[in-house]
Each structure stands twice: as C-alpha cells, then as structure tokens.
Write an enzyme that holds these catalytic residues in place. Structure first.
Site, PDB file in Angstrom:
ATOM      1  N   GLY A  12       9.082  -9.015  -5.949  1.00  0.00           N
ATOM      2  CA  GLY A  12      10.024  -8.210  -5.147  1.00  0.00           C
ATOM      3  C   GLY A  12      10.076  -8.721  -3.711  1.00  0.00           C
ATOM      4  N   ILE A  17       9.678  -4.440   1.677  1.00  0.00           N
ATOM      5  CA  ILE A  17       8.239  -4.635   1.914  1.00  0.00           C
ATOM      6  C   ILE A  17       7.933  -6.124   1.896  1.00  0.00           C
ATOM      7  CG2 ILE A  17       5.911  -4.238   0.992  1.00  0.00           C
ATOM      8  CD1 ILE A  17       6.865  -1.545  -0.047  1.00  0.00           C
ATOM      9  N   GLY A  90      10.254  -3.842  -8.184  1.00  0.00           N
ATOM     10  CA  GLY A  90      10.485  -2.723  -9.080  1.00  0.00           C
ATOM     11  C   GLY A  90      11.877  -2.195  -8.898  1.00  0.00           C
ATOM     12  N   ASN A 106      10.541   0.779 -14.819  1.00  0.00           N
ATOM     13  CA  ASN A 106       9.403   0.139 -14.159  1.00  0.00           C
ATOM     14  C   ASN A 106       8.274  -0.193 -15.116  1.00  0.00           C
ATOM     15  OD1 ASN A 106      10.107  -0.362 -11.367  1.00  0.00           O
ATOM     16  ND2 ASN A 106      10.477   1.833 -11.297  1.00  0.00           N
ATOM     17  N   GLN A 113       5.430  -8.292 -17.017  1.00  0.00           N
ATOM     18  CA  GLN A 113       4.734  -9.105 -16.005  1.00  0.00           C
ATOM     19  C   GLN A 113       3.231  -9.176 -16.273  1.00  0.00           C
ATOM     20  OE1 GLN A 113       6.346  -7.929 -12.140  1.00  0.00           O
ATOM     21  NE2 GLN A 113       8.286  -8.925 -12.623  1.00  0.00           N
ATOM     22  N   VAL A 130       1.873  -2.240  -5.864  1.00  0.00           N
ATOM     23  CA  VAL A 130       2.425  -1.429  -4.774  1.00  0.00           C
ATOM     24  C   VAL A 130       3.601  -0.588  -5.279  1.00  0.00           C
ATOM     25  CG1 VAL A 130       3.573  -1.542  -2.510  1.00  0.00           C
ATOM     26  CG2 VAL A 130       1.711  -3.144  -3.049  1.00  0.00           C
ATOM     27  N   ALA A 131       4.397  -1.168  -6.182  1.00  0.00           N
ATOM     28  CA  ALA A 131       5.645  -0.515  -6.617  1.00  0.00           C
ATOM     29  C   ALA A 131       5.360   0.805  -7.331  1.00  0.00           C
ATOM     30  CB  ALA A 131       6.417  -1.436  -7.551  1.00  0.00           C
ATOM     31  N   ASP A 160      -1.846   5.663   2.280  1.00  0.00           N
ATOM     32  CA  ASP A 160      -2.147   7.091   2.437  1.00  0.00           C
ATOM     33  C   ASP A 160      -3.438   7.272   3.240  1.00  0.00           C
ATOM     34  OD1 ASP A 160      -0.015   7.855   0.404  1.00  0.00           O
ATOM     35  OD2 ASP A 160      -1.298   6.557  -0.772  1.00  0.00           O
ATOM     36  N   ARG A 163      -2.660   6.637   6.746  1.00  0.00           N
ATOM     37  CA  ARG A 163      -1.903   7.779   7.289  1.00  0.00           C
ATOM     38  C   ARG A 163      -2.847   8.918   7.666  1.00  0.00           C
ATOM     39  NH1 ARG A 163       2.751   7.350   2.574  1.00  0.00           N
ATOM     40  NH2 ARG A 163       4.266   6.158   3.802  1.00  0.00           N
ATOM     41  N   HIS A 188      -0.853   8.153  -6.012  1.00  0.00           N
ATOM     42  CA  HIS A 188      -0.010   7.877  -4.831  1.00  0.00           C
ATOM     43  C   HIS A 188       1.290   8.674  -5.010  1.00  0.00           C
ATOM     44  CE1 HIS A 188       2.141   6.034  -1.572  1.00  0.00           C
ATOM     45  NE2 HIS A 188       3.095   5.673  -2.385  1.00  0.00           N
TER      46      HIS A 188
HETATM   47  N1  LIG Z   1       2.127   2.372  -2.942  1.00  0.00           N
HETATM   48  C1  LIG Z   1       2.669   2.563  -1.744  1.00  0.00           C
HETATM   49  O1  LIG Z   1       1.984   2.959  -0.796  1.00  0.00           O
HETATM   50  C2  LIG Z   1       4.135   2.302  -1.508  1.00  0.00           C
HETATM   51  C3  LIG Z   1       4.651   2.436  -0.213  1.00  0.00           C
HETATM   52  C4  LIG Z   1       5.995   2.151   0.009  1.00  0.00           C
HETATM   53  C5  LIG Z   1       6.811   1.760  -1.043  1.00  0.00           C
HETATM   54  N2  LIG Z   1       6.289   1.657  -2.280  1.00  0.00           N
HETATM   55  C6  LIG Z   1       7.089   1.176  -3.423  1.00  0.00           C
HETATM   56  O2  LIG Z   1       7.174  -0.239  -3.334  1.00  0.00           O
HETATM   57  C7  LIG Z   1       8.322  -0.682  -4.047  1.00  0.00           C
HETATM   58  C8  LIG Z   1       9.127  -1.664  -3.226  1.00  0.00           C
HETATM   59  O3  LIG Z   1       9.653  -1.035  -2.075  1.00  0.00           O
HETATM   60  P1  LIG Z   1      10.774  -1.793  -1.198  1.00  0.00           P
HETATM   61  O4  LIG Z   1      11.133  -0.834  -0.123  1.00  0.00           O
HETATM   62  O5  LIG Z   1      10.330  -3.160  -0.858  1.00  0.00           O
HETATM   63  O6  LIG Z   1      11.967  -1.837  -2.259  1.00  0.00           O
HETATM   64  P2  LIG Z   1      13.206  -2.816  -2.294  1.00  0.00           P
HETATM   65  O7  LIG Z   1      14.184  -2.207  -3.254  1.00  0.00           O
HETATM   66  O8  LIG Z   1      13.643  -3.171  -0.902  1.00  0.00           O
HETATM   67  O9  LIG Z   1      12.600  -4.142  -2.941  1.00  0.00           O
HETATM   68  C9  LIG Z   1      12.230  -4.235  -4.278  1.00  0.00           C
HETATM   69  C10 LIG Z   1      12.507  -5.646  -4.725  1.00  0.00           C
HETATM   70  O10 LIG Z   1      12.045  -5.774  -6.069  1.00  0.00           O
HETATM   71  C11 LIG Z   1      12.964  -6.607  -6.723  1.00  0.00           C
HETATM   72  N3  LIG Z   1      12.795  -6.479  -8.169  1.00  0.00           N
HETATM   73  C12 LIG Z   1      13.360  -5.581  -9.021  1.00  0.00           C
HETATM   74  N4  LIG Z   1      12.967  -5.816 -10.279  1.00  0.00           N
HETATM   75  C13 LIG Z   1      12.142  -6.883 -10.221  1.00  0.00           C
HETATM   76  C14 LIG Z   1      11.443  -7.620 -11.205  1.00  0.00           C
HETATM   77  N5  LIG Z   1      11.509  -7.294 -12.487  1.00  0.00           N
HETATM   78  N6  LIG Z   1      10.684  -8.657 -10.792  1.00  0.00           N
HETATM   79  C15 LIG Z   1      10.616  -9.009  -9.492  1.00  0.00           C
HETATM   80  N7  LIG Z   1      11.268  -8.362  -8.514  1.00  0.00           N
HETATM   81  C16 LIG Z   1      12.022  -7.313  -8.881  1.00  0.00           C
HETATM   82  C17 LIG Z   1      14.328  -6.175  -6.201  1.00  0.00           C
HETATM   83  O11 LIG Z   1      15.332  -7.136  -6.433  1.00  0.00           O
HETATM   84  C18 LIG Z   1      14.010  -6.006  -4.715  1.00  0.00           C
HETATM   85  O12 LIG Z   1      14.213  -7.212  -3.990  1.00  0.00           O
HETATM   86  C19 LIG Z   1       9.089   0.598  -4.419  1.00  0.00           C
HETATM   87  O13 LIG Z   1       8.748   0.923  -5.754  1.00  0.00           O
HETATM   88  C20 LIG Z   1       8.527   1.617  -3.463  1.00  0.00           C
HETATM   89  O14 LIG Z   1       8.682   2.929  -3.954  1.00  0.00           O
HETATM   90  C21 LIG Z   1       4.971   1.909  -2.530  1.00  0.00           C
HETATM   91  O1  LIG Z   2       8.947   4.809  -1.886  1.00  0.00           O
HETATM   92  C1  LIG Z   2       8.544   5.992  -1.827  1.00  0.00           C
HETATM   93  O2  LIG Z   2       8.898   6.882  -2.631  1.00  0.00           O
HETATM   94  C2  LIG Z   2       7.578   6.376  -0.736  1.00  0.00           C
HETATM   95  C3  LIG Z   2       6.425   5.445  -0.631  1.00  0.00           C
HETATM   96  O3  LIG Z   2       5.656   5.421  -1.790  1.00  0.00           O
HETATM   97  C4  LIG Z   2       5.566   5.809   0.566  1.00  0.00           C
HETATM   98  O4  LIG Z   2       4.477   6.367   0.366  1.00  0.00           O
HETATM   99  O5  LIG Z   2       5.986   5.555   1.692  1.00  0.00           O
END
Ligand SMILES: NC(=O)c1ccc[n+]([C@@H]2O[C@H](COP(=O)([O-])OP(=O)(O)OC[C@H]3O[C@@H](n4cnc5c(N)ncnc54)[C@H](O)[C@@H]3O)[C@@H](O)[C@H]2O)c1
Ligand SMILES: O=C(O)C[C@H](O)C(=O)O
Length: 332
Positions: A12, A17, A90, A106, A113, A130-131, A160, A163, A188
C-alpha cells in the site's frame, strides 16, 4: 565495516501512510542511522503510476542509507527476500459498505499475501500489519502462512500506545518522553483498553505513578479511555482522512523496538499471538505489554489486573473472537 542492507517491504506504498512511512525508513528512523535499507514497495495496478511517482521522489531525496528501490504491483517480486514486511495495503471502507464487506475484501488480500510472504520472504522475516482490521488481518496472515513462526507476525497498536502517552503528558504538563509503561490491551478498535495502572512519570529524578499524579480516577476511567479509543475517528473528522504521519511514526517505533530492543524498565504495546497470558484466549492477535530483546518480544508477566480492567480486557477479547468468526465466514 558497513552493514549489509536490510530489505523492507511496504505494501500500500502509494497510499497516505506509505507516503509518510517510506522516507522515514530511508532516513534510518526505523532501523537506525547506520543501517542501509532496500525498499520494496507494493501497490495495486490502478496505483502503479502514483507508486512510480513515490519512487521518483525517493531517488530525488538522495537518502544516503537507501541502497535500492523496488516499486511493483507484482506481489511475488515485492515479497522476494524481504527481512521486514510492513503491511499497510488494504481496502478502505466506502460509503454504503457494511463491516462484513470491508472485512471480506481485506481478509482475502491478507490470505493471498500470506502465501506470497511464506514462499518468498527471507527466513525469519518480521511482519507488522497496519491495515484495518489490523488484529484480524494479522491473524489471517498467520493462519495462512503456517511456516512463518507465529512470533514473527504482529499488528500495530503502538499508535494507540503513543496516543495514551501523549494524553497523559498533556494532562500533567510533562514531557512525553518522561511518561512510560501505559498499556493498550486488545483490539485496535474502539473496544481497546488503554490502561495507566502501571504507568509512571519521571519527575524530579524519580518515577511516580501516573494514577497518583493525575489524582482523578473519574477522568482516567472515563474521558481518558474514550479519547484514546476514539482518537482515530477524531483525526478522520478533522482531516477528512485517517491518521498517516502518526501511524507511520508508530510503525517505525514498533519495528525499531522489536529489532533493536526496548529500554531497560520500559515496555511497549504490540498486537501479538496470544498464548493465554492474562487469561486472554489463545488464538487471537491481541495487544499486550511487551519487552523486546535480541529481536524477540516477550509479554510482560505478573501485572495486577483489577475488576474494572478485567472487564475491559474481556470485552475487547470478545470483539476479537467475533471478528475472527466473521473473517472465517468471509473466507469460507
Ligand atoms: N493500525 C493502526 O494504527 C492504523 C492507523 C491508521 C490507519 N490504519 C489503516 O491502515 C490502512 C492504510 O491507510 P492509508 O490511510 O494509507 O490508506 P490509503 O487508502 O491511502 O492507502 C492504502 C493503499 O493500499 C493499496 N492497496 C489496496 N489493496 C492492495 C493490495 N491488495 N496490495 C497492495 N496494496 C493495496 C491502495 O491502492 C492504497 O494505495 C487502512 O486500512 C487504515 O485503516 C491503521
Ligand atoms: O483508519 C481508521 O479507521 C483509523 C485508524 O485505525 C487510526 O487509529 O487512526
């Protein structure tokens, strides 16, 4: 003698991110200022052009530690030989989609993967998911990559954790670096339990319990927990996008501490495969307090859990069990 480069996969990588994370890795924030890296960046074909733009910017930034960049939409090429895999890719939830629709997309990504990582990553590859849903995606990855040791598959709850540190530092008007040993238990998600019962602040040369310094149990058991649980949603409301720089920074913290170790007397929170510690059912990826040494994490044992905490630990475990069942129903 110069160290050999470490290969780091970011899936991704064309997303939000990814864009914040890859320069941090290339600058040594994740693995240290003397550790060369080769970045492997994976995205899907609709994002290929944008991914190539990120690669161009990495070249233009002339990072001294960056010894190569692989930017690809081919999952096998992306996974080949990687020592660390940060799984950010994701499918985001879109308007009108049910939780089950997002989960279904997802978990099938993480199932496929998992096989690519199992077959093509370096031996002992460390994986951070992370996703979202991060814990359940990590669990699916673990289940479908049985030859990767379960200790090597983790998910991100360090955001978290950070935070919670940030909220305590603001409340007490102390440096965030002087606050330690908060705990994020569980998922999470908004059922996570941010726990400060064992947290301390270094003040006037000594470590003092956060609980005593805050001296407001109502706030600690109420607003503080809600703020941390809901912080992701608050960022989305403010930015119209989910957290990115703090998520990328937390991913670096997670891997750095896992690989290079936690400081003596300090623990961090990581989503790891539960072994039954603290009576959390085995078979879930659950966030625990851990210490890291020599590239391995260990759950901190023997912390007292009061009745209030017990209920919170159980509630977030129940949500994870439900997510696990839902994920399996999506795959069947
Ligand atoms: N765990 C945490 O603390 C936390 C915090 C923030 C966001 N997130 C999660 O992280 C993820 C990414 O967030 P983001 O803001 O970068 O999202 P985003 O939509 O900007 O980026 C996601 C990227 O993944 C790509 N993607 C989709 N399917 C894919 C695949 N099969 N293989 C490879 N790449 C693929 C998309 O094309 C996109 O570029 C989200 O699921 C979000 O909810 C988790
Ligand atoms: O992408 C989200 O739903 C929120 C993200 O997991 C976050 O904790 O910032």
């Amino acid at each position: 003698m110069a160290k050999d480069p470490v290969r780091v996969l970011v899936t991704g990588a064309a997303g939000q991110i990814g864009y914040a994370l890859v320069p941090m890795i290339a600058r040594g924030v994740m693995l240290g200022p003397d550790q060369p890296v080769i970045l492997h960046m994976l995205d899907i074909p609709p994002a290929a052009e944008s991914l190539n733009g990120v690669k161009m910017e990495l070249v233009d930034a002339a990072f001294p530690l960056l010894k190569g960049v692989v930017a690809t939409t081919d999952v096998v090429e992306a996974c080949t030989g990687v020592n660390i895999a940060v799984m950010v890719g994701g499918f985001p939830r879109k308007e009108g989609m049910e939780r089950k629709d997002v989960m279904s997309k997802n978990v099938s990504i993480y199932k496929s993967q998992a096989s690519a990582l199992e077959k093509h990553a370096a031996a002992n590859c460390k994986v951070l998911v992370v996703a979202n849903p991060a814990n359940t995606n990590a669990l699916i990855l673990k289940e479908f990559a049985p030859s990767i040791p379960e200790k090597n598959i983790t998910c991100l709850t360090r955001l978290d954790h950070n935070r919670a540190l940030g909220q305590i530092s603001e409340r007490l008007n102390v440096q965030v670096s002087d606050v330690k040993n908060v705990i994020i238990w569980g998922n999470h998600s908004s059922t996570q339990y941010p726990d400060v019962n064992h947290a301390t602040v270094t003040i006037q040369g000594g470590e003092k319990p956060v609980k005593g310094l805050v001296a407001d149990d109502e706030w600690l058991k109420g607003e503080f927990i809600t703020i941390v649980q809901q912080r992701g949603a608050a960022i989305i409301k403010a930015r119209k996008l989910s957290s990115a720089l703090s998520a990328a920074s937390a991913a670096c913290d997670h891997i750095r501490d896992w690989v290079l170790g936690t400081p003596e007397g300090t623990w961090v929170s990581m989503g790891v495969y539960s072994d039954g510690s603290y009576d959390v059912s085995p078979g879930l990826i659950y966030s625990f307090p851990v210490t890291c040494c020599n590239g391995d994490w260990k759950i901190v044992q023997g912390l007292s859990i009061d009745e209030f905490s017990r209920k919170k630990l159980d509630a977030t475990a129940a949500e994870l069990s439900e997510e696990k069942a839902l994920a399996y129903s999506c795959l069947s």
